[in-house]
Design a protein around this motif. Structure first.
Motif, mmCIF file in Angstrom:
data_model
loop_
_atom_site.group_PDB
_atom_site.id
_atom_site.type_symbol
_atom_site.label_atom_id
_atom_site.label_comp_id
_atom_site.label_asym_id
_atom_site.label_seq_id
_atom_site.Cartn_x
_atom_site.Cartn_y
_atom_site.Cartn_z
ATOM 1 N N VAL A 13 0.860 -1.175 0.000
ATOM 2 C CA VAL A 13 0.000 0.000 0.000
ATOM 3 C C VAL A 13 0.894 1.223 0.000
ATOM 4 C CG1 VAL A 13 -1.871 1.227 1.168
ATOM 5 C CG2 VAL A 13 -1.643 -1.240 1.472
ATOM 6 N N SER A 14 0.699 2.099 -0.970
ATOM 7 C CA SER A 14 1.435 3.358 -0.901
ATOM 8 C C SER A 14 0.494 4.513 -1.177
ATOM 9 C CB SER A 14 2.624 3.363 -1.850
ATOM 10 O OG SER A 14 2.338 2.631 -2.994
ATOM 11 N N PHE A 15 0.882 5.665 -0.673
ATOM 12 C CA PHE A 15 0.068 6.869 -0.827
ATOM 13 C C PHE A 15 0.890 7.923 -1.545
ATOM 14 C CE2 PHE A 15 -1.240 4.857 3.205
ATOM 15 C CZ PHE A 15 -2.544 4.530 2.847
ATOM 16 N N ALA A 16 0.294 8.499 -2.576
ATOM 17 C CA ALA A 16 0.966 9.595 -3.287
ATOM 18 C C ALA A 16 0.775 10.871 -2.477
ATOM 19 C CB ALA A 16 0.379 9.751 -4.685
ATOM 20 N N THR A 17 1.869 11.481 -2.065
ATOM 21 C CA THR A 17 1.786 12.748 -1.335
ATOM 22 C C THR A 17 2.638 13.773 -2.061
ATOM 23 O OG1 THR A 17 3.726 12.380 0.044
ATOM 24 C CG2 THR A 17 1.641 11.476 0.844
ATOM 25 N N GLU A 18 2.616 14.997 -1.564
ATOM 26 C CA GLU A 18 3.412 16.041 -2.214
ATOM 27 C C GLU A 18 4.899 15.773 -2.061
ATOM 28 O OE1 GLU A 18 2.095 19.807 -0.785
ATOM 29 O OE2 GLU A 18 0.209 19.670 -1.885
ATOM 30 N N ALA A 24 3.667 2.768 2.703
ATOM 31 C CA ALA A 24 3.234 2.503 4.074
ATOM 32 C C ALA A 24 3.281 1.021 4.394
ATOM 33 C CB ALA A 24 1.826 3.041 4.286
ATOM 34 N N VAL A 25 2.922 0.189 3.418
ATOM 35 C CA VAL A 25 2.986 -1.258 3.599
ATOM 36 C C VAL A 25 3.756 -1.809 2.406
ATOM 37 C CG1 VAL A 25 1.657 -3.386 3.751
ATOM 38 C CG2 VAL A 25 0.802 -1.321 4.848
ATOM 39 N N ASP A 26 4.799 -2.586 2.706
ATOM 40 C CA ASP A 26 5.747 -2.944 1.668
ATOM 41 C C ASP A 26 5.975 -4.457 1.675
ATOM 42 O OD1 ASP A 26 7.672 -2.920 -0.219
ATOM 43 O OD2 ASP A 26 9.121 -1.695 0.882
ATOM 44 N N GLY A 27 5.083 -5.181 1.036
ATOM 45 C CA GLY A 27 5.272 -6.619 0.913
ATOM 46 C C GLY A 27 4.962 -7.393 2.179
ATOM 47 N N VAL A 28 3.761 -7.236 2.701
ATOM 48 C CA VAL A 28 3.390 -7.944 3.931
ATOM 49 C C VAL A 28 2.639 -9.231 3.584
ATOM 50 C CG1 VAL A 28 1.848 -7.859 5.920
ATOM 51 C CG2 VAL A 28 3.385 -5.945 5.446
ATOM 52 N N SER A 29 3.048 -10.343 4.190
ATOM 53 C CA SER A 29 2.371 -11.618 3.975
ATOM 54 C C SER A 29 2.089 -12.276 5.318
ATOM 55 C CB SER A 29 3.263 -12.570 3.162
ATOM 56 O OG SER A 29 3.682 -11.962 1.978
ATOM 57 N N PHE A 30 0.884 -12.767 5.473
ATOM 58 C CA PHE A 30 0.578 -13.588 6.651
ATOM 59 C C PHE A 30 -0.746 -14.297 6.402
ATOM 60 C CE2 PHE A 30 -1.457 -9.537 7.547
ATOM 61 C CZ PHE A 30 -2.658 -9.884 8.149
ATOM 62 N N ASN A 63 -5.434 8.912 -3.905
ATOM 63 C CA ASN A 63 -3.976 8.883 -3.883
ATOM 64 C C ASN A 63 -3.398 7.552 -3.403
ATOM 65 O OD1 ASN A 63 -3.772 11.613 -4.704
ATOM 66 N ND2 ASN A 63 -4.347 12.231 -2.625
ATOM 67 N N SER A 64 -4.235 6.540 -3.261
ATOM 68 C CA SER A 64 -3.738 5.255 -2.760
ATOM 69 C C SER A 64 -3.377 4.327 -3.918
ATOM 70 C CB SER A 64 -4.801 4.578 -1.899
ATOM 71 O OG SER A 64 -5.370 5.491 -0.999
ATOM 72 N N ARG A 65 -2.308 3.577 -3.730
ATOM 73 C CA ARG A 65 -1.907 2.564 -4.723
ATOM 74 C C ARG A 65 -1.770 1.226 -3.996
ATOM 75 N NH1 ARG A 65 -2.793 6.606 -6.706
ATOM 76 N NH2 ARG A 65 -1.501 8.143 -7.749
ATOM 77 N N PHE A 66 -2.216 0.168 -4.633
ATOM 78 C CA PHE A 66 -2.178 -1.139 -3.983
ATOM 79 C C PHE A 66 -1.455 -2.166 -4.833
ATOM 80 C CE2 PHE A 66 -5.963 1.080 -2.584
ATOM 81 C CZ PHE A 66 -5.806 1.030 -1.221
ATOM 82 N N GLY A 67 -0.882 -3.163 -4.156
ATOM 83 C CA GLY A 67 -0.270 -4.278 -4.869
ATOM 84 C C GLY A 67 -0.416 -5.531 -4.021
ATOM 85 N N PRO A 277 12.513 5.713 13.195
ATOM 86 C CA PRO A 277 12.199 4.911 12.005
ATOM 87 C C PRO A 277 12.490 5.715 10.735
ATOM 88 C CG PRO A 277 10.361 4.924 13.548
ATOM 89 C CD PRO A 277 11.333 5.937 14.024
ATOM 90 N N PRO A 278 12.838 5.023 9.654
ATOM 91 C CA PRO A 278 13.190 5.745 8.426
ATOM 92 C C PRO A 278 11.967 6.384 7.780
ATOM 93 C CG PRO A 278 13.054 3.404 7.993
ATOM 94 C CD PRO A 278 12.871 3.577 9.471
ATOM 95 N N SER A 279 12.237 7.359 6.928
ATOM 96 C CA SER A 279 11.166 7.958 6.137
ATOM 97 C C SER A 279 10.631 6.928 5.157
ATOM 98 C CB SER A 279 11.719 9.160 5.380
ATOM 99 O OG SER A 279 11.062 9.288 4.148
ATOM 100 N N LEU A 280 9.325 6.851 5.048
ATOM 101 C CA LEU A 280 8.748 5.851 4.160
ATOM 102 C C LEU A 280 8.684 6.332 2.710
ATOM 103 C CD1 LEU A 280 5.942 4.432 6.461
ATOM 104 C CD2 LEU A 280 8.122 3.372 5.883
ATOM 105 N N THR A 281 9.020 7.608 2.477
ATOM 106 C CA THR A 281 9.102 8.058 1.086
ATOM 107 C C THR A 281 10.436 7.626 0.481
ATOM 108 O OG1 THR A 281 9.903 10.160 1.923
ATOM 109 C CG2 THR A 281 7.606 10.069 1.284
ATOM 110 N N ASP A 282 11.426 7.463 1.360
ATOM 111 C CA ASP A 282 12.758 7.148 0.859
ATOM 112 C C ASP A 282 13.421 6.160 1.816
ATOM 113 O OD1 ASP A 282 15.102 7.238 -0.539
ATOM 114 O OD2 ASP A 282 15.856 9.033 0.489
#
Lengths: 345, 315
Positions: A13-18, A24-30, A63-67, A277-282
């Motif tokens: 799940v990612s969100f397009a922001t300025e 926000a969610v990067d390859g979660v499996s359960f 602005n949401s993208r899903f995979g 925690p790291p920035s989730l944009t980068d």
């Protein structure tokens, strides 16, 4: 093994922001099975709430993208139409939210809010739906439910409101119950009661529960399996015993080490994981936790796969390059599990 | 409820008294204010002026003048200085005209604002939203005089769809409405712009509320979530605005629209009275407006209590 209710695979799940794309969610499996309580733990912003909200389609927006995929039985939730999701929400997957004060409409009677949900999914008369609502309120321990159904949320205490939220969530006997930090806004005595309630009621209806929290004490009380999330990724998952007694990922050590325990002498300083925690944009290349990890080495710039620590122990997975033996040596800090603040390597 | 009514009535009396004192007193400090001269006429001799001044009591102290004038107002005998007409009769005659203009216009502006604000919020960020919001800005920015003149020019003069100006009584409802459609539009457009923008931003705030998320999580359809949970909670601000705008409009604030469309309402009467420094109509107009503001303020508070159970009326 019990029936598999929900299977999440490589969910993104990612969100397009300025400022760019927030991953926000990067390859979660359960997976979630019938009768099981799975806890998702992690600090604020680790993507745990976004993960569960996505299962209900509540993160959808311009602005949401899903995979990836999330399958409920043979229904794909990520790509489901809005109409299809409306049938799932509340009936097959229900959710208890964090803040019971603001999660109920202030201008609607409690009973009507439950009736509304029942009637959104079933063709029943208002009277019949109200009878069921009262019954549900009694089941979650609200006294004088018939009268109380006519009250407004501001006439309820915080704990009672959370009971209403539970009644609401259970009203159509969903197979999956999601509780997103349901006890965070409550005081400790009420917390214990609510936890008991959630656990008992979910067992009665043999649904699967996903319990989102940052409170490891709560996890120890309620969970069968634990998923540890950091910066949008699952860093470790396993049974409650595996995570608490044999944690594999340095981040998990840090989490466990930062809990004060009543059965141990109080520490001089409350241990904390240094850094942010790291920035989730980068996000950092490779392991997301590497910049804060005192044990990092050159290989950490490659992303470690989520893999079984010991071949054969299929359920216990982690995402770290350290060797199993190394980990066992290094996770002890002053006689208990924790993350050393100074680099040892 | 009784307590609420009593307290509101008392504060209304205090407000009306204060309004009348301020309005009356304001004219005493205007340098060129000389009602005796105005009544006697431009060419009157000083003797005549003195005679008028004595007859109307302008030679008495201000507080005596105030008391006498208020007596006349409340016995319905007060006359204006410009035409020697009974002021209360004038207001009684003109009030239906103003109400014919303002009441349907009010329904129009509130209804249109709810529709446009809702559409805009539901389609936030998309083309429909942008078009509506640009139109709203134009509606807010355009002066009523210009809008009214443009409406008249295109729809009455060029296309001749509507009559030019004037007022027809309600005895013939078709003619009545036919003559009032353009004035209704002219009066409503500004408020449609304002209200729809306020409603839209309220709805967008509402969309992020936890209980709206709960409503969606319950499996309600978008329409159900919108109607039952978002709209009801977002209506409060524009209901407040409506109460005050409507009260001032029927108190005479629709005077520009009345003037351009030549509707003999109380706004026009008040406007010409102000031009002539004619105290009695201005005084009555001010008291009337204050009365409506208090009345609608109380009605709004009651409506609040109905819309939101957390609000209790204590006055």
């Amino acid at each position: 093994m019990a029936e598999r209710l929900l299977e999440v695979a490589e969910l993104e799940v990612s969100f397009a922001t300025e400022d760019g794309l927030v991953r926000a969610v990067d390859g979660v499996s359960f997976a979630l099975h019938r009768g099981e309580v799975v806890a998702i733990v992690g600090e604020s912003g680790s993507g745990k709430s976004v993960t569960v909200m996505t299962l209900m389609g509540l993160t959808r927006g311009v602005n949401s993208r899903f995979g990836g995929s999330a399958r409920l039985g043979d229904r794909e939730l990520v790509t489901a139409s809005e109409a299809e999701l409306e049938r799932v929400r509340g009936a097959e997957i229900a959710m208890i939210f964090q803040d019971p004060i603001s999660s109920l409409s202030p201008v609607m009677r409690i009973g009507d809010q439950i009736v509304e949900q029942i009637r959104a999914h079933e063709k029943v008369s208002k009277g019949a739906a109200m009878d069921r609502a009262v019954e549900l309120m009694e089941r979650v321990g609200i006294p004088r439910a018939r009268d109380r159904a006519r009250n407004y949320p501001h006439e309820f205490s915080g704990g009672m409101r959370q009971r209403v939220m539970i009644a609401l969530a259970l009203s159509l006997s969903p197979s999956v119950l999601i509780a997103d930090e349901p006890t965070t806004a409550l005081d400790v005595t009420i917390q214990a009661q609510i936890l008991q309630e959630v656990k008992q009621l979910s067992q009665e209806s043999s649904s699967g529960v996903i319990f989102v929290t940052h409170d490891l004490g709560v996890v120890a009380d309620i969970a069968d399996r634990v998923i540890v999330m950091y910066a949008g990724q699952v860093v470790e998952q396993g049974t409650l015993e595996e995570i608490f007694y044999d944690p594999q990922h340095p981040y998990t050590w840090g989490l466990l080490g930062s809990v004060t325990r009543m059965d141990r002498p109080p520490p001089r300083r409350l241990p904390a994981i240094p850094g942010l925690p790291p920035s989730l944009t980068d996000p950092p290349e490779g392991c997301h936790f590497a910049p804060r990890c005192p044990l990092r080495f050159d290989r950490c710039h490659e992303l470690p796969p989520l893999q079984a620590r010991v071949p054969g122990v299929a359920g216990h997975l982690d995402r770290c390059w350290l060797q199993a033996g190394d980990k066992r040596d290094r996770r002890e800090v002053e006689g208990q599990i924790g993350l050393a603040t100074e680099a040892v390597a | 409820m009784a307590r609420f009514a009593v307290r509101r009535a008392l504060s209304a009396l205090a407000l009306l008294f204060a309004t009348s004192v301020v309005v009356f007193g304001a004219f005493e400090v205007i340098p060129s204010y000389n009602p005796a001269q105005a009544i006697a006429g431009r060419n009157a001799t000083p003797t005549t002026v003195a005679e008028v001044s004595r007859k109307f009591g302008f030679d008495k102290p201000v507080y005596t003048q105030y008391v006498n004038t208020m007596k006349l107002v409340f016995t319905g005998k007060v006359i204006d200085y410009q035409d020697d007409l009974n002021v209360v009769d004038q207001f009684r005659k003109r009030f239906p005209v103003t109400l014919s203009l303002v009441l349907p216009a009010g329904i129009l502006w509130f209804g249109m604002a709810v529709v446009l604000g809702s559409v805009s919020a539901m389609r936030a960020g998309r083309l429909t939203d942008r078009v509506v919001m640009v139109a709203a800005i134009v509606g807010v920015s355009i002066p009523v005089v210009l809008l009214a003149a443009l409406l008249l020019y295109f729809f009455a003069y060029k296309l001749t769809w509507f009559p030019n100006t004037g007022y027809h009584g309600l005895s013939n409802p078709v003619q009545w409405a036919y003559h009032l459609i353009l004035p209704w539009i002219a009066l409503a457009v500004l408020n449609i712009g304002f209200y729809s923008r306020v409603l839209r931003s309220g709805l967008l705030d509402m969309a992020n509320q936890d209980f709206v998320r709960t409503a969606r999580a319950k499996g309600l359809s978008r329409g159900q979530v919108f109607r039952r949970h978002m709209l009801r909670n977002s209506l409060m601000p524009i209901i407040t605005m409506f109460g005050l705008d409507f009260a001032t409009a029927i108190g005479g604030a629709a005077l520009i629209t009345e003037a351009v469309f030549n509707l003999p309402g109380i706004g026009q009467y008040e406007a010409s009275s102000i031009g002539n420094l004619d105290v009695p109509p201005i005084l009555v107009g001010a008291i009337l407006t204050a009365f409506f503001v208090v009345l609608f303020g109380a009605l709004i508070d009651i409506l609040y209590g109905l819309l939101d159970p957390r609000i209790r009326l204590t006055g």
